[in-house]
Design a protein around this motif. Structure first.
Motif, PDB file in Angstrom:
ATOM      1  N   ARG A   1      -4.505   4.998   3.277  1.00 43.02           N
ATOM      2  CA  ARG A   1      -3.761   4.390   2.246  1.00 43.02           C
ATOM      3  C   ARG A   1      -4.544   4.120   1.073  1.00 43.02           C
ATOM      4  O   ARG A   1      -5.697   4.211   0.846  1.00 43.02           O
ATOM      5  N   SER A   2      -3.474   3.570   0.037  1.00 43.41           N
ATOM      6  CA  SER A   2      -4.066   3.271  -1.494  1.00 43.41           C
ATOM      7  C   SER A   2      -4.900   2.095  -1.132  1.00 43.41           C
ATOM      8  O   SER A   2      -4.779   1.155  -0.296  1.00 43.41           O
TER       9      SER A   2
ATOM     10  N   TYR B   1       0.829  -1.312   0.047  1.00 42.13           N
ATOM     11  CA  TYR B   1      -0.109   0.120   0.085  1.00 42.13           C
ATOM     12  C   TYR B   1       1.086   1.233  -0.061  1.00 42.13           C
ATOM     13  O   TYR B   1       1.879   1.201   0.410  1.00 42.13           O
ATOM     14  N   VAL B   2       0.281   2.277  -0.470  1.00 45.01           N
ATOM     15  CA  VAL B   2       0.709   3.645  -0.374  1.00 45.01           C
ATOM     16  C   VAL B   2       0.119   4.420   0.885  1.00 45.01           C
ATOM     17  O   VAL B   2      -1.057   4.568   0.710  1.00 45.01           O
ATOM     18  N   GLU B   3       0.723   4.828   2.028  1.00 44.66           N
ATOM     19  CA  GLU B   3       0.107   5.402   2.935  1.00 44.66           C
ATOM     20  C   GLU B   3       0.577   6.669   3.184  1.00 44.66           C
ATOM     21  O   GLU B   3       1.932   7.170   2.757  1.00 44.66           O
TER      22      GLU B   3
ATOM     23  N   ALA C   1      -4.204   7.518  -1.745  1.00 44.80           N
ATOM     24  CA  ALA C   1      -3.762   7.662  -0.534  1.00 44.80           C
ATOM     25  C   ALA C   1      -3.789   9.032  -0.017  1.00 44.80           C
ATOM     26  O   ALA C   1      -4.457   9.320   1.116  1.00 44.80           O
TER      27      ALA C   1
ATOM     28  N   TYR D   1      -1.780   5.413  -7.278  1.00 43.62           N
ATOM     29  CA  TYR D   1      -1.608   5.048  -5.950  1.00 43.62           C
ATOM     30  C   TYR D   1      -1.427   6.070  -4.975  1.00 43.62           C
ATOM     31  O   TYR D   1      -1.966   6.195  -3.660  1.00 43.62           O
TER      32      TYR D   1
END
Length: 141
Positions: free
Chosen positions: A77-78, A36-38, A65, A61
């Protein structure tokens, strides 16, 4: 239609179908660990990639996020990205690692690299006058 011509047309159509499947199929593979991208807000005036002129279609992404953060979701997140088997999927699909590599090419100082990672795990973006810290995290759903 002659047999040779018909066989050639069938073979060409089969090759086209296989190539189309190879381009579409990897996006549906959902094996491996999710990434994930946070996003979090970041304090300070350090280096950052200016994201005001970046396309949401090119960086889905990162912008997902940021959208989660603005919506107050916790964690912000994404959507999950799954690696897939033996690196096959990465060759055909867009990944969060691609986005961070692009951030690094735009501003090397805005990305913090992890020695074990081929691209930076943390990137700083400036968007609408606010500074954000984006991080690729490996986790569970």
């Amino acid at each position: 239609m002659r047999t040779v011509t018909r066989n050639l047309v069938v073979a060409v159509l089969a090759v086209v179908a296989v190539l189309l499947a190879l381009g579409a199929l990897p996006g549906y593979l959902g094996s491996g660990d999710p990434y994930y991208v946070e996003a979090t807000t970041a304090e300070g005036d350090g280096a950052a990639v200016v994201a005001d002129n970046l396309s949401e279609r090119r960086f889905p992404y990162a912008f997902e996020a940021l959208g989660s953060l603005e919506a107050g979701e916790e964690p912000a997140r994404s959507e999950a990205y799954y690696e897939g088997p033996v690196g096959f999927k990465e060759s055909f699909t867009h990944t969060p690692f691609d986005e961070f590599g692009e951030f690094e090419s735009r501003n090397r100082d805005a990305v913090e690299r992890d020695a074990d990672s081929p691209v930076g795990d943390v990137a700083y973006l400036e968007y609408d006058g606010q500074r954000y810290r984006l991080e690729i995290v490996r986790g569970t759903e």
